[in-house]
Design a protein around this motif. Structure first.
Motif, PDB file in Angstrom:
ATOM      1  N   PHE A   2       3.499  -0.417  17.030  1.00 45.60           N
ATOM      2  CA  PHE A   2       3.380  -0.024  15.624  1.00 45.60           C
ATOM      3  C   PHE A   2       4.040   1.325  15.388  1.00 45.60           C
ATOM      4  CE2 PHE A   2       1.257   2.420  12.345  1.00 45.60           C
ATOM      5  CZ  PHE A   2       1.440   1.595  11.240  1.00 45.60           C
ATOM      6  N   SER A  34      -6.031  -2.362  12.389  1.00 49.98           N
ATOM      7  CA  SER A  34      -5.317  -3.491  11.776  1.00 49.98           C
ATOM      8  C   SER A  34      -6.151  -4.759  11.798  1.00 49.98           C
ATOM      9  CB  SER A  34      -3.993  -3.743  12.509  1.00 49.98           C
ATOM     10  OG  SER A  34      -3.355  -4.904  12.010  1.00 49.98           O
ATOM     11  N   GLN A  54      -0.797  -1.321   1.324  1.00 47.73           N
ATOM     12  CA  GLN A  54       0.405  -2.132   1.072  1.00 47.73           C
ATOM     13  C   GLN A  54       0.855  -2.861   2.333  1.00 47.73           C
ATOM     14  OE1 GLN A  54       3.180   0.750  -0.608  1.00 47.73           O
ATOM     15  NE2 GLN A  54       2.942  -0.214  -2.614  1.00 47.73           N
ATOM     16  N   LEU A  55       0.739  -2.199   3.482  1.00 52.16           N
ATOM     17  CA  LEU A  55       1.117  -2.847   4.732  1.00 52.16           C
ATOM     18  C   LEU A  55       0.166  -3.994   5.059  1.00 52.16           C
ATOM     19  CD1 LEU A  55       2.761  -3.104   7.314  1.00 52.16           C
ATOM     20  CD2 LEU A  55       1.337  -1.316   8.337  1.00 52.16           C
ATOM     21  N   GLU A  56      -1.124  -3.765   4.915  1.00 49.34           N
ATOM     22  CA  GLU A  56      -2.090  -4.837   5.206  1.00 49.34           C
ATOM     23  C   GLU A  56      -1.897  -6.016   4.268  1.00 49.34           C
ATOM     24  OE1 GLU A  56      -4.532  -5.426   7.660  1.00 49.34           O
ATOM     25  OE2 GLU A  56      -3.259  -3.902   8.580  1.00 49.34           O
ATOM     26  N   ARG A 112      10.836   1.591   8.356  1.00 48.34           N
ATOM     27  CA  ARG A 112      10.455   1.927   6.978  1.00 48.34           C
ATOM     28  C   ARG A 112       9.388   0.965   6.458  1.00 48.34           C
ATOM     29  NH1 ARG A 112      16.330   3.438   4.184  1.00 48.34           N
ATOM     30  NH2 ARG A 112      16.941   4.992   5.736  1.00 48.34           N
ATOM     31  N   LEU A 113       8.333   0.846   7.180  1.00 43.81           N
ATOM     32  CA  LEU A 113       7.241  -0.039   6.796  1.00 43.81           C
ATOM     33  C   LEU A 113       6.512   0.487   5.566  1.00 43.81           C
ATOM     34  CD1 LEU A 113       5.659  -0.639  10.322  1.00 43.81           C
ATOM     35  CD2 LEU A 113       6.855  -2.366   8.959  1.00 43.81           C
ATOM     36  N   PRO A 114       5.931  -0.416   4.773  1.00 38.63           N
ATOM     37  CA  PRO A 114       4.997   0.058   3.748  1.00 38.63           C
ATOM     38  C   PRO A 114       3.783   0.696   4.426  1.00 38.63           C
ATOM     39  CG  PRO A 114       4.920  -2.334   3.936  1.00 38.63           C
ATOM     40  CD  PRO A 114       6.081  -1.874   4.776  1.00 38.63           C
ATOM     41  N   GLN A 115       3.035   1.467   3.688  1.00 42.35           N
ATOM     42  CA  GLN A 115       1.932   2.218   4.277  1.00 42.35           C
ATOM     43  C   GLN A 115       0.583   1.731   3.762  1.00 42.35           C
ATOM     44  OE1 GLN A 115       2.560   4.778   6.711  1.00 42.35           O
ATOM     45  NE2 GLN A 115       4.513   3.703   6.567  1.00 42.35           N
ATOM     46  N   GLY A 116      -0.444   1.948   4.593  1.00 41.23           N
ATOM     47  CA  GLY A 116      -1.826   1.745   4.169  1.00 41.23           C
ATOM     48  C   GLY A 116      -2.113   0.339   3.680  1.00 41.23           C
ATOM     49  N   ASN A 155       6.885   1.754  12.732  1.00 40.62           N
ATOM     50  CA  ASN A 155       6.622   2.647  11.602  1.00 40.62           C
ATOM     51  C   ASN A 155       7.695   3.725  11.506  1.00 40.62           C
ATOM     52  OD1 ASN A 155       4.817   3.401   9.416  1.00 40.62           O
ATOM     53  ND2 ASN A 155       4.378   5.228  10.626  1.00 40.62           N
ATOM     54  N   ARG A 156       8.217   4.154  12.658  1.00 40.39           N
ATOM     55  CA  ARG A 156       9.238   5.192  12.686  1.00 40.39           C
ATOM     56  C   ARG A 156      10.616   4.651  12.305  1.00 40.39           C
ATOM     57  NH1 ARG A 156       8.877   6.281  17.715  1.00 40.39           N
ATOM     58  NH2 ARG A 156      10.805   5.304  18.443  1.00 40.39           N
TER      59      ARG A 156
END
Length: 474
Positions: free
Chosen positions: A300, A401, A314-316, A308-312, A304-305
């Motif tokens: 992860f 997660s 939004q990612l779930e 450019r994943l969505p965060q928080g 994530n680095r």
């Protein structure tokens, strides 16, 4: 009586205070992040002086907060397999090699153990770059070391009146005979090391104390007893409540592992050990058997680095639209293999990419790829006890997660899968080992301490079929 529990991990140093029942006290937590130096040639090292400074800072913070009052026992969970070369005065001659380091190779012309199967059963390990039987000759070729220590022995040696190596930490070197709890003659010969160049082994009842100068710095700990350290994997099993043949722990922190604890006192006959599993000691009374992986929460962190994943939330929400077995097949060996595998760092693969593939799809593929690896090894691990088992998930990565927990439940079905959300399972487990109450840790796997993990039906995603061609090999 309170217990100070230290967790000397790969990505952080943590200290927390527990009550006499090993329950964390509110607010009594100090943490410092540490950074492993990773390079493309397979290096995975830590700076010993910087690491020790982080430990000291955690103790200072807890002392300044008044949290060290009434501490009578100090328990330690520490990373297995680390090693650093020392000079005759005990000063480091180089960085700490962590389990992530894949550079060591056997000396040219060395044939390895005379009987590899007997060596594996005796030591629970293989002649492999992860263990000191290969690491010490490689280190000596780079630095004229007088002796060697693990990271925890070095750090505690700077603080305590003595810092012998516990049987738990020694078993992670690959040089210990698990049956006798003494250094294995053949393993030491392969390592090219004499007994005096290795740490002294701690007896069953060993307890350490702070040196006078450190007792003056932390007077609340002046009379506290320090217990022999426990390997982080063993401590996590105990902290998960997986301390008998009915429950297996799957822990995902920086890396990941699947493990089973059994009672096996020193001197008892060692039971058969499947060829692809390792076995180490929890303490003088218990062993832990399992498999480990270089990938875990670091998957992860990488995604994530770089993606450019969505965060928080939004990612779930985005992960919730991906089926538990993923849409992209991935080989998650970005850091190479843990033993007995030999895949080098950089062995990760992705299969099934299309123009509609998203960053979240790639993350899910990596996460579900690890789930499948664990499922394969869990089947082998069940052969050790000849019975199906229940599974307890633990570790910060799966706690963070819900999708990953569901993916594990799907991959490990039809077994019962529960989750222990307590983030400090390693420190808690080390406390129970220090107290000599391993069997009592079963309560952590019961209702109220764990949560049932559901395995959702795969959501439909029209036009994007999942690929079923597995990348790579083990």
């Amino acid at each position: 009586m309170n217990i100070l529990a230290l967790d000397l991990g790969t990505s952080s140093v943590r200290g927390l205070v527990l009550d006499a029942d090993a329950d964390p006290l509110p607010g009594a937590l100090a943490r410092r992040k540490v950074r492993v130096h990773v390079t493309d040639d397979g290096a995975g090292t830590l700076d010993s002086a910087g690491y020790l400074a982080c430990l000291v800072e955690c103790l200072d913070e807890l002392a300044e907060g008044g949290h060290l009052r009434d501490v009578e026992l100090v328990a330690v969970s520490a990373q297995w397999h680390s090693v650093l070369p020392l000079d005759a005065a005990g000063a480091p001659l180089g960085p700490v090699l962590t389990w992530l380091d894949t550079r060591p190779e056997p000396p040219a012309g060395s044939a390895g153990p005379t009987d590899p199967a007997a060596f594996h059963r005796r030591t629970g390990t293989w002649w492999h770059r992860c263990y000191w039987s290969v690491r010490l000759p490689w280190l000596r070729a780079h630095a004229p070391a007088a002796r060697f220590a693990g990271l925890v022995e070095y750090a505690l040696g700077e603080l305590l009146d003595s810092a012998p190596m516990s049987v738990s930490m020694a078993s992670g070197t690959g040089l210990l005979d698990l049956g006798t709890a003494d250094w294995d003659a053949e393993a030491c010969e392969l390592a090219g090391v004499r007994r005096g160049e290795l740490p002294e082994l701690a007896p069953t009842d060993w307890r350490g104390r702070l040196r006078p100068e450190h007792a003056r710095r932390w007077p609340q700990l002046a009379h506290a007893r320090w217990a022999a350290p426990v390997g982080d994997g063993a401590a996590s099993n105990v902290g998960s409540g997986c301390v008998d043949a009915r429950r297996v722990a799957v822990t995902v922190g920086t890396s990941a592992a699947v493990r089973l604890v059994q009672r096996l006192p020193v001197g008892a006959e060692l039971p058969p050990l499947p060829e692809r599993l390792w076995r180490y000691r929890v303490d003088h009374e218990h062993v832990v058997t399992g498999a480990a992986y270089s990938s875990g929460g670091n998957l992860f962190a990488w995604a994530n680095r770089e993606l450019r994943l969505p965060q928080g939330a939004q990612l779930e929400a985005a992960l919730a639209r991906v089926p538990p077995d993923g849409l992209v097949l991935a080989n998650p060996r970005l850091g190479g293999d843990r033993p007995p595998g030999l895949a080098p760092a950089g062995a990760g693969e992705l299969v099934g990419l299309s123009f509609s593939t998203s960053a979240v799809d790639i993350l899910a593929g990596l996460m579900s790829g690890l789930c499948r690896m664990v499922a394969d090894d869990l089947t082998v691990l069940e052969s050790v006890v000849d019975a199906p088992v229940d599974v307890v998930l633990g570790g910060g990565a799966v706690t963070a997660s819900g999708w990953w927990r569901a993916a594990f439940a799907a991959a490990l079905a039809p077994r019962s899968v529960r989750h222990r959300p307590e983030p400090e399972i390693g420190a808690t487990g080390a406390a129970f080992v220090a107290l000599g109450r391993v069997a009592e840790a079963r309560r952590f796997a019961g209702p109220g301490r764990t949560e049932e993990v559901g395995s959702p039906a795969p959501p439909s995603r029209s036009g994007v079929p999942a690929r079923r061609v597995a990348p790579g090999g083990r």
